[in-house]
Structure formats: structure tokens, C-alpha cells
Motif scaffolding. Structure first.
Motif, short mmCIF file in Angstrom:
data_model
loop_
_atom_site.label_atom_id
_atom_site.label_comp_id
_atom_site.label_asym_id
_atom_site.label_seq_id
_atom_site.Cartn_x
_atom_site.Cartn_y
_atom_site.Cartn_z
N GLY A 255 0.80 -1.21 0.00
CA GLY A 255 0.00 0.00 0.00
C GLY A 255 0.84 1.27 0.00
N LEU A 256 0.15 2.40 -0.13
CA LEU A 256 0.86 3.67 -0.26
C LEU A 256 1.76 3.96 0.94
N LEU A 257 1.24 3.82 2.15
CA LEU A 257 2.04 4.08 3.33
C LEU A 257 3.02 2.94 3.60
N SER A 258 2.64 1.74 3.25
CA SER A 258 3.51 0.58 3.51
C SER A 258 4.83 0.71 2.76
N LYS A 259 4.77 1.22 1.55
CA LYS A 259 5.97 1.29 0.71
C LYS A 259 6.91 2.44 1.09
N THR A 260 6.38 3.46 1.75
CA THR A 260 7.21 4.63 2.04
C THR A 260 7.42 4.88 3.53
N VAL A 261 6.54 4.32 4.37
CA VAL A 261 6.63 4.57 5.80
C VAL A 261 6.88 3.29 6.58
N PHE A 262 5.95 2.35 6.51
CA PHE A 262 6.02 1.17 7.37
C PHE A 262 7.23 0.30 7.08
N LYS A 263 7.64 0.23 5.83
CA LYS A 263 8.82 -0.59 5.51
C LYS A 263 10.09 -0.02 6.12
N ASN A 264 10.07 1.28 6.43
CA ASN A 264 11.24 1.92 7.04
C ASN A 264 11.15 2.01 8.56
#
Length: 467
Positions: A255-264
Motif C-alpha cells: 500500500g501507499l504508506l507501507s511502501k514509504t513509511v512502514f517498511k522503514n
């Protein structure tokens, strides 16, 4: 059978009504949303002072629920979130903590480490945490805090221990602020690290029972509406069966946040002699899940993967087919969840366990807790303590012979509306040889309390196991 038919009918009505409502926000509804977030208070805001102590004392008043120093038009433009942009929602990982480990020999003597607890969508409390931690300059207004925050921590390493999501109205605003500061911290040789909590895991698999309605609306305005416009239709929502489509689409794997926030975000980090994790780590976790580095890798890989396919055209033949698709989506995501993020209430996983933190404000009631934490820290070399959130305390405190530091004080208004405090660790500051650390608690009113004064004693009551 009649009851089942009735339920399916009700779900269909709910689904269609929700889709129509989402696409027809009125000015009155948006104004009501802002009013709910910021009910005016009768007390006058205290002005800023150039004196740091006065600034600390005034911090709680400045960023209280009302934000009275900002005009109503500024509040509306600020808290009705801008359209989703990956640039605004990208959490940066500092080079010094790429794998989640920064050993003592690689740290500067007297380098600052600060940590604070669960945020749960409360923007005001997040600002208070960051300024109290002395990593964010005191902003002149809410607008400055979100649009142009200033990292002032230098090489300080700041760790937020998870649960940014749920229970509050400003989850995306909190993520935007943390994202901006994380980039600045990395550029200055410091770090702002956010850990994964159980509520990030819940949102990723479509479990939104703890989400605040105003928080859901924030997702709709920032993510759902732009998706409707870019796709030329709202039919992409159908596959989520009325279960907060915008939130789910943003938070699920891929998802949008998963790829830029949660993965980090990290599952756990070791900074010098301190281990940071949302709920706790045991020796068994470290052996079975491959250690801190592998747990972080497993979590990051899961968030960027996509185990389900999308039906954005909304081509379904029946309501039951919609319900089956949404159920299958959640089940598939849950089944692929890495072990380090799994579990539920009462589970002994790193994001759910309470063996070191419950009951609040007193020694854990599990007889083996001391041996458990001793074994975990010994397994990690020179680690001397573990810092965790997850279980709300009345104040930051240490248990288990000072090895378990509990920093979640239930700050969010969606939890206990606790008064923010920050744990400060000065690496090597505890003795002349730099072999031990100096620990203090930084308070909202500018006090610096020696860590030894916060070792728990006495009895307390259990806090409800829902956080």
C-alpha cells in the motif's frame, strides 16, 4: 436463512451508502470535522518565550486541544490533509541504523539517545514529545510545526517505540511530521527511528476496530478522494466491502504508506547498551526469528510485498462475492504476516507481549520475567536495558532491576491523556570510563529527573489489555 439474507442486504446498503457519502463531503461536514478535532477552551494560550525553561512550561498550553493561537481558516487548511504525496509520507532511515544496530564502539561518547512512547494519532502530544526531547525546535504555530518543522537534535538518536496509528484523529499528520524530521535528522548525522507496534500490524491486515472516526476521515480526504479522482471512479472501494477502503488500501502490504513509511519502521533496534522494541523481546524471539537485523528485514519485506490482487474495476457478481473477496484479502495478509509481527491480545510476540510491562507502575507479576529479560539482554552482548511501550503507565518507570524501561504513558487523548515524558540516555555518561550510561526522564515542565528515582515499587492495578 431469512436473518442471513437480511444481514447481506444491510451490508450492501452500508457499502453503497458509504461510497456515496465519501464522494459527497459537504462544506458543513468538513467544518464539523475540524470543530470536533479542536473544541475551543476557555483558557488563554500562554505566549512563547525565548527562555528554554519558560518554553518547556508553556509547551502543554501552546499545543493543547484547542490550538487557539491559530485562526480557524489556518486550522482547516492544516488539518484537512493535502492530497497524498510520497514526498510528504516518506520515513527516512539514517545510515547509522540501516540494519537496526548501532554498537557502543561505533557511538560517540556522551551521544544522546531519547525515546518516547505510543502516539496514537495525537498530533498535539507528538509535538510535545519532540520538543521535550529537544530534537524539534519550538514552533511558533501548528502550521510551522507541520509545514516547516526544524530538527535541532544534531546527532541525537530519537526512538519512538511504535503505535503511531489508531485512537486519534491526526494519524497522517503525525506521520507527515515524523517523516520531515527523519530526513533532517539523517542529514545531520542523527536519527529519528519509528518502531512498528501492534496497531501498525492490525491496520495492515484490515483490522480497524481501534480507529477513530475522525482518523478514518483523514484517510478519506488525503487518500480516498484523490484515488477516486485519479481512477475516475470509486468502484475500487467495492473490494474492501465497506471496511475503511482508504485506510486499508494505504496500510496493507504494497500500500501507499507501507511502501514509504512502514517498511522503514523497525521491529527493534539496539543503540549502544539499550534495546528498543514496542512490547518486548525474549531470547526465544532472538533465536527463532533470527535476531534484530533479520526481524527488521522480514518486516520490511512483508510491507513492500503484495500477496493479494486488486479488483479496482469492482467487477463482482454478488454481495457475497464482495464479502468473500474482502475476507480472503484479510486472511491472506494475516497468514503471510511475519512471526515477529504476529499475535494478538495475550500473545507473547515482540509487538504484543506484556511480561515486562504489566501491571503498570509496578514490578511485573510474571515470576519468570526477570530471568526472561536477563537472558534476552545477555544474548545481545553488552545490552543493559530494554525500552518498551505498549502498556500505558502513569509515568516513565523502570522495573526488573532497572532492565525494563516502560515509556508509554498513555499520552494520546484516545488513551489516557497522559502528560508527555521522554527517556534520555547519555551514552557512556554514567562514569569516568564511559562504561555505563547516564539516564534521566525529561518532563514537560522542564525538569530532568534522575533515572534511579523512577524504579518502581509498591502495588498497582492492571490496565485494560486492549492497547
Amino acid at each position: 436463512m431469512r436473518y442471513a439474507t437480511f444481514c447481506v442486504g444491510r451490508i450492501l446498503i452500508m457499502l453503497l451508502s458509504k461510497m456515496l457519502w465519501i464522494n459527497h463531503y459537504t462544506s458543513k461536514q468538513v467544518h464539523a470535522f475540524v470543530a470536533v478535532l479542536h473544541k475551543p477552551q476557555r483558557t488563554r494560550m500562554v505566549g512563547w518565550s525565548n527562555n528554554n525553561n519558560n518554553a518547556s512550561r508553556n509547551l502543554a498550553a501552546r499545543f493543547s486541544t484547542s490550538h487557539a493561537s491559530s485562526s480557524s481558516s489556518e486550522i482547516e487548511s492544516l488539518l484537512i490533509p493535502p492530497l497524498f504525496s510520497a514526498e510528504d509520507y516518506t520515513l527516512y532511515t539514517s545510515d547509522i541504523l540501516q540494519d537496526g544496530t548501532l554498537l557502543s564502539e561505533d557511538m560517540e561518547l556522551h551521544q544522546r539517545i531519547v525515546s518516547f512512547g505510543d502516539v496514537h494519532g495525537d498530533l498535539s502530544k507528538l509535538i510535545q514529545f519532540l520538543v521535550t526531547a529537544k530534537v524539534m525546535s519550538l514552533p511558533s504555530s501548528l502550521s510551522e510545526a507541520l509545514r516547516n518543522p526544524k530538527w535541532c537534535g544534531g546527532t541525537t538518536i530519537c526512538i519512538q517505540v511504535g503505535d503511531v496509528l489508531d485512537r486519534g484523529a491526526n494519524e497522517l499528520s503525525c506521520i507527515r511530521l515524523l517523516s520531515k524530521l527523519s530526513k533532517q535528522a539523517s542529514e545531520e548525522g542523527g536519527a529519528l527511528v519509528c518502531l512498528l507496534g501492534n496497531h501498525e500490524a492490525l491496520n495492515a491486515v484490515g483490522l480497524f476496530q481501534y480507529a477513530d472516526p475522525s482518523g478514518n476521515l483523514e484517510f478519506e480526504l488525503a487518500i480516498g478522494k484523490p484515488m477516486d479522482q485519479s481512477m475516475g471512479s470509486s468502484r475500487w472501494r467495492i473490494q474492501y466491502a465497506g471496511n475503511e477502503a482508504s485506510r486499508w488500501r494505504a496500510c496493507e502490504p504494497g500500500g501507499l504508506l507501507s511502501k514509504t513509511v512502514f517498511k522503514n519502521m523497525k521491529l527493534a533496534v539496539q543503540v549502544g547498551r539499550s534495546i528498543f522494541v514496542h512490547a518486548g523481546l525474549t531470547k526465544d524471539h532472538l533465536i527463532q526469528m533470527g535476531g534484530i537485523s533479520e526481524m527488521n528485514t522480514d518486516a520490511a519485506n512483508w510491507f513492500v510485498s503484495s500477496s493479494t490482487s486488486n479488483n479496482d474495476d469492482g467487477n463482482f457478481n454478488s454481495v457475497q462475492q464482495v464479502l468473500d473477496a474482502a475476507q480472503s484479502r484479510s486472511k491472506t495478509q494475516s497468514k503471510t504476516l511475519p512471526l515477529c509481527l504476529g499475535g494478538g491480545i495475550g500473545s507473547p510476540s515482540p509487538v504484543w507481549m506484556r511480561e515486562y510491562s504489566s501491571p503498570c507502575d509496578m514490578e511485573p507479576n510474571k515470576a519468570s520475567a526477570q530471568q526472561m529479560i536477563n537472558d534476552a539482554l545477555s544474548h545481545l552482548g553488552d545490552a543493559q536495558r530494554m525500552v518498551m511501550g505498549h502498556t500505558p503507565q502513569s509515568y516513565i518507570n523502570a522495573a526488573l532491576q532497572g532492565k525494563a524501561w516502560r515509556v508509554d504513558i498513555g499520552a494520546s487523548r484516545g488513551v489516557k491523556n497522559g502528560t508527555p515524558e521522554v527517556l534520555e540516555i547519555i551514552h557512556g555518561g554514567g562514569d569516568a570510563n564511559g562504561d555505563t550510561d547516564d539516564i534521566h526522564i525529561l518532563t514537560l515542565d522542564g525538569k530532568k529527573i534522575p533515572g534511579r528515582e523512577r524504579h518502581v515499587a509498591g502495588t498497582s492495578t492492571h490496565f485494560n489489555d486492549i492497547f
